[in-house]
Scaffold this active site. Structure first.
Site, PDB file in Angstrom:
ATOM      1  N   GLU A  89       0.728  -1.360   0.143  1.00  0.00           N
ATOM      2  CA  GLU A  89      -0.169   0.056   0.233  1.00  0.00           C
ATOM      3  C   GLU A  89       0.626   1.156  -0.062  1.00  0.00           C
ATOM      4  O   GLU A  89       2.065   1.363   0.423  1.00  0.00           O
ATOM      5  CB  GLU A  89      -1.010  -0.215   1.361  1.00  0.00           C
ATOM      6  CG  GLU A  89      -1.671  -1.333   1.805  1.00  0.00           C
ATOM      7  CD  GLU A  89      -2.200  -1.321   3.183  1.00  0.00           C
ATOM      8  OE1 GLU A  89      -2.889  -1.472   3.385  1.00  0.00           O
ATOM      9  OE2 GLU A  89      -1.999   0.397   3.890  1.00  0.00           O
ATOM     10  N   CYS A 109       5.377  -6.974   7.658  1.00  0.00           N
ATOM     11  CA  CYS A 109       6.128  -7.107   8.833  1.00  0.00           C
ATOM     12  C   CYS A 109       6.523  -8.011  10.265  1.00  0.00           C
ATOM     13  O   CYS A 109       6.213  -8.684  10.676  1.00  0.00           O
ATOM     14  CB  CYS A 109       5.787  -5.460   9.409  1.00  0.00           C
ATOM     15  SG  CYS A 109       7.397  -4.573  10.852  1.00  0.00           S
ATOM     16  N   CYS A 113       4.447  -5.638  16.694  1.00  0.00           N
ATOM     17  CA  CYS A 113       3.526  -4.454  17.117  1.00  0.00           C
ATOM     18  C   CYS A 113       1.876  -5.471  17.350  1.00  0.00           C
ATOM     19  O   CYS A 113       1.532  -5.660  16.367  1.00  0.00           O
ATOM     20  CB  CYS A 113       4.121  -3.137  16.925  1.00  0.00           C
ATOM     21  SG  CYS A 113       5.451  -2.496  16.712  1.00  0.00           S
ATOM     22  N   CYS A 116      -1.509  -3.847  15.982  1.00  0.00           N
ATOM     23  CA  CYS A 116      -0.271  -3.210  13.968  1.00  0.00           C
ATOM     24  C   CYS A 116      -0.918  -4.179  13.417  1.00  0.00           C
ATOM     25  O   CYS A 116      -0.760  -5.542  13.006  1.00  0.00           O
ATOM     26  CB  CYS A 116       0.761  -2.792  14.229  1.00  0.00           C
ATOM     27  SG  CYS A 116       1.283  -2.229  11.974  1.00  0.00           S
ATOM     28  N   GLY A 156       6.156  -2.410   6.412  1.00  0.00           N
ATOM     29  CA  GLY A 156       7.482  -2.628   6.959  1.00  0.00           C
ATOM     30  C   GLY A 156       8.200  -1.456   7.869  1.00  0.00           C
ATOM     31  O   GLY A 156       7.406  -0.722   8.091  1.00  0.00           O
ATOM     32  N   GLU A 157       8.974  -3.121   7.983  1.00  0.00           N
ATOM     33  CA  GLU A 157       9.883  -1.660   9.104  1.00  0.00           C
ATOM     34  C   GLU A 157      11.487  -1.301   8.009  1.00  0.00           C
ATOM     35  O   GLU A 157      12.033  -2.296   7.596  1.00  0.00           O
ATOM     36  CB  GLU A 157      10.848  -2.639  10.281  1.00  0.00           C
ATOM     37  CG  GLU A 157      11.755  -2.109  11.012  1.00  0.00           C
ATOM     38  CD  GLU A 157      11.319  -0.065  11.535  1.00  0.00           C
ATOM     39  OE1 GLU A 157      10.268  -0.176  12.356  1.00  0.00           O
ATOM     40  OE2 GLU A 157      12.709   0.098  11.158  1.00  0.00           O
ATOM     41  N   LEU A 212       6.878   5.240  19.166  1.00  0.00           N
ATOM     42  CA  LEU A 212       7.206   4.827  20.792  1.00  0.00           C
ATOM     43  C   LEU A 212       6.452   4.540  21.396  1.00  0.00           C
ATOM     44  O   LEU A 212       6.339   3.055  21.349  1.00  0.00           O
ATOM     45  CB  LEU A 212       7.350   5.873  21.325  1.00  0.00           C
ATOM     46  CG  LEU A 212       8.398   6.317  22.920  1.00  0.00           C
ATOM     47  CD1 LEU A 212       9.914   5.109  22.674  1.00  0.00           C
ATOM     48  CD2 LEU A 212       8.510   7.572  23.670  1.00  0.00           C
ATOM     49  N   ASN A 287      -6.391   4.552  14.938  1.00  0.00           N
ATOM     50  CA  ASN A 287      -7.062   3.511  14.112  1.00  0.00           C
ATOM     51  C   ASN A 287      -7.683   2.919  14.062  1.00  0.00           C
ATOM     52  O   ASN A 287      -7.448   1.636  14.707  1.00  0.00           O
ATOM     53  CB  ASN A 287      -6.500   3.789  12.817  1.00  0.00           C
ATOM     54  CG  ASN A 287      -7.252   4.956  11.927  1.00  0.00           C
ATOM     55  OD1 ASN A 287      -8.371   4.607  11.686  1.00  0.00           O
ATOM     56  ND2 ASN A 287      -6.236   5.434  11.651  1.00  0.00           N
ATOM     57  N   CYS A 330      -1.615   1.786   8.823  1.00  0.00           N
ATOM     58  CA  CYS A 330      -0.271   1.010   8.002  1.00  0.00           C
ATOM     59  C   CYS A 330      -1.323  -0.566   8.620  1.00  0.00           C
ATOM     60  O   CYS A 330      -1.432  -1.285   9.439  1.00  0.00           O
ATOM     61  CB  CYS A 330       0.348   1.313   9.001  1.00  0.00           C
ATOM     62  SG  CYS A 330       2.104  -0.120   9.130  1.00  0.00           S
TER      63      CYS A 330
HETATM   64  N1  SAH Z   1       7.545   0.113  10.755  1.00  0.00           N
HETATM   65  C1  SAH Z   1       7.430   1.061  10.935  1.00  0.00           C
HETATM   66  C2  SAH Z   1       7.118   2.227  10.081  1.00  0.00           C
HETATM   67  C3  SAH Z   1       5.970   1.815   9.609  1.00  0.00           C
HETATM   68  S1  SAH Z   1       4.356   2.056  11.223  1.00  0.00           S
HETATM   69  C4  SAH Z   1       7.109   1.687  12.398  1.00  0.00           C
HETATM   70  O1  SAH Z   1       7.039   1.082  13.758  1.00  0.00           O
HETATM   71  O2  SAH Z   1       7.642   3.385  12.682  1.00  0.00           O
HETATM   72  C5  SAH Z   1       3.711   3.468  10.743  1.00  0.00           C
HETATM   73  C6  SAH Z   1       2.721   4.017  11.925  1.00  0.00           C
HETATM   74  O3  SAH Z   1       1.519   4.149  12.053  1.00  0.00           O
HETATM   75  C7  SAH Z   1       3.644   3.770  13.384  1.00  0.00           C
HETATM   76  O4  SAH Z   1       4.277   4.644  14.014  1.00  0.00           O
HETATM   77  C8  SAH Z   1       2.650   2.447  13.704  1.00  0.00           C
HETATM   78  O5  SAH Z   1       3.142   2.279  15.312  1.00  0.00           O
HETATM   79  C9  SAH Z   1       1.361   3.510  13.785  1.00  0.00           C
HETATM   80  N2  SAH Z   1      -0.008   1.937  13.260  1.00  0.00           N
HETATM   81  C10 SAH Z   1      -0.128   1.001  12.887  1.00  0.00           C
HETATM   82  N3  SAH Z   1      -1.001   0.607  13.403  1.00  0.00           N
HETATM   83  C11 SAH Z   1      -1.947   1.735  13.758  1.00  0.00           C
HETATM   84  C12 SAH Z   1      -2.999   2.111  14.036  1.00  0.00           C
HETATM   85  N4  SAH Z   1      -4.466   0.752  14.014  1.00  0.00           N
HETATM   86  N5  SAH Z   1      -4.071   3.656  14.146  1.00  0.00           N
HETATM   87  C13 SAH Z   1      -3.207   4.464  14.113  1.00  0.00           C
HETATM   88  N6  SAH Z   1      -1.951   4.472  13.976  1.00  0.00           N
HETATM   89  C14 SAH Z   1      -1.142   2.868  13.660  1.00  0.00           C
END
Ligand code: SAH
Length: 339
Positions: A89, A109, A113, A116, A156-157, A212, A287, A330
């Site tokens: 995406e 990924c 987390c 996510c 992804g990371e 964080l 979200n 994400c």
């Molecule tokens: N892996 C990287 C970049 C991808 S995630 C990272 O962890 O930063 C991009 C951002 O979206 C991250 O801050 C992640 O924690 C956040 N994210 C993931 N799922 C989410 C959700 N359901 N609602 C809001 N933010 C979310």
């Protein structure tokens, strides 16, 4: 066939010289592709016939297949299909100050987390350089626009695909290419400490954001597996190093999840980490997704959290949820498609 989007300018120069062509031919090709958006080598009128033939025989220049686009007034979310059928995406956000594209760095990924969608779908593979660059080129051609800024915050990371990330930055900032300013690029990581240090040592002006989501190891361990490998103290040491090297302000991303990380104590923990540092907190109302039980904090709690940070002199904003309605968090669109 090689993917023309999978080369940095320097790599293309070296390759073309090895093949008996001139070094400057590489910047000519870059100019056609990235500045003029001409992808048919035969139409590149200022290059020799022999180079056109060579490029036609050895390179392809195909855009990604658009599987689906979901739009609202200010954003478009693209589901793109890669040549092996995998889907990724990217999200276009139209701000008053320009167009920003959020790109993916991997298929799935592995960071796991807890909140996510991208992590629910385990990593299948890293994206290639061409696949990262093509997200931008495909969207700008589809929309007939310029992309002014790029955030690597999609699926992804990025620091788990570090070498490709470095080359990606080189391609998209190249003066013969998309010419996106380093300061208009932001890379977001969950906190891979050695890579944060390596990133800092590149001596670029590319911005760093860190996911964080908690001010204490106790809470962060529950949300992010990576915290067991690189706890908060190590992350902040690495961020201090990044700031000392670049003098760039770091963005701290903090999702607000009801009852998990949105208490007064959570806010004060965050204050003690960030206070006095060249850092800026982005509060992001979670979200909600159908696959997790986590709920978004209510408005009262969000505002209270914000006020505590503000009163303690922290630079903070609540990120407006522009693309929430189109599943922009994400991995959400891809997760839906494969559900
Ligand atoms: N892996 C990287 C970049 C991808 S995630 C990272 O962890 O930063 C991009 C951002 O979206 C991250 O801050 C992640 O924690 C956040 N994210 C993931 N799922 C989410 C959700 N359901 N609602 C809001 N933010 C979310």
């Amino acid at each position: 066939m090689k993917d023309i989007f999978g080369y940095t300018l320097e790599e293309l120069e070296v390759f073309l010289v090895e093949m008996g062509f001139k070094k400057y031919n590489a910047s000519q090709v870059f100019d056609w592709i990235y500045k003029k958006n001409i992808f048919d080598f035969s139409l590149m009128s200022n290059i020799s016939k022999s180079l056109k033939c060579f490029l036609n025989d050895n390179f392809c220049a195909n855009l990604l297949k658009v599987s689906k686009v979901v739009r609202d007034e200010k954003s478009s979310k693209y589901l793109l299909e890669l040549s092996d059928g995998n889907k990724i995406e990217c999200v276009l956000l139209k701000h008053d100050y320009g167009n920003s594209l959020c790109v993916s760095s991997q298929v799935g990924c592995n960071m796991g987390c807890a909140f996510c969608e991208s992590g629910r779908l385990k990593k299948v593979r890293d994206l290639s350089l061409g696949e990262m660059v093509l997200q931008i080129v495909t969207v700008l051609v589809e929309e007939c626009i310029r992309i002014d800024s790029v955030v690597v915050m999609g699926i992804g990371e990025p620091f788990d695909n570090f070498d490709v990330l470095k080359r990606f930055i080189s391609v998209i900032t190249c003066p013969y290419g998309l010419e996106i300013g380093q300061r208009h690029i932001t890379v977001s990581t969950c906190g891979l400490v050695p890579k944060i240090k390596e990133f800092a040592s590149l001596n670029t002006q590319v911005n760093l954001a860190i996911s964080l989501h908690a001010g204490s190891d106790e809470v962060r361990n529950k949300l992010m597996n990576i915290n067991r490998v690189y706890p908060i103290k190590d992350v902040f040491d690495a961020l201090d190093f990044y700031i000392s090297k670049t003098n760039r302000r770091v963005t701290i991303e903090y999702i607000l999840i009801d009852g998990i990380n949105d208490s007064e104590k959570d806010a004060l923990d965050l204050v003690s980490l960030v206070k006095g540092k060249l850092m800026y907190v982005n509060l992001i109302p979670y979200n909600e997704t159908s696959n997790f039980t986590f709920k978004r904090s209510n408005e009262f709690k969000i505002n209270k959290f914000y006020d505590i940070l503000k009163k303690n002199g922290i630079n903070v904003i609540i990120r407006k949820n522009i693309a929430g309605g189109i599943n922009a968090a994400c991995g959400q669109l891809r997760a839906k498609e494969s559900a």
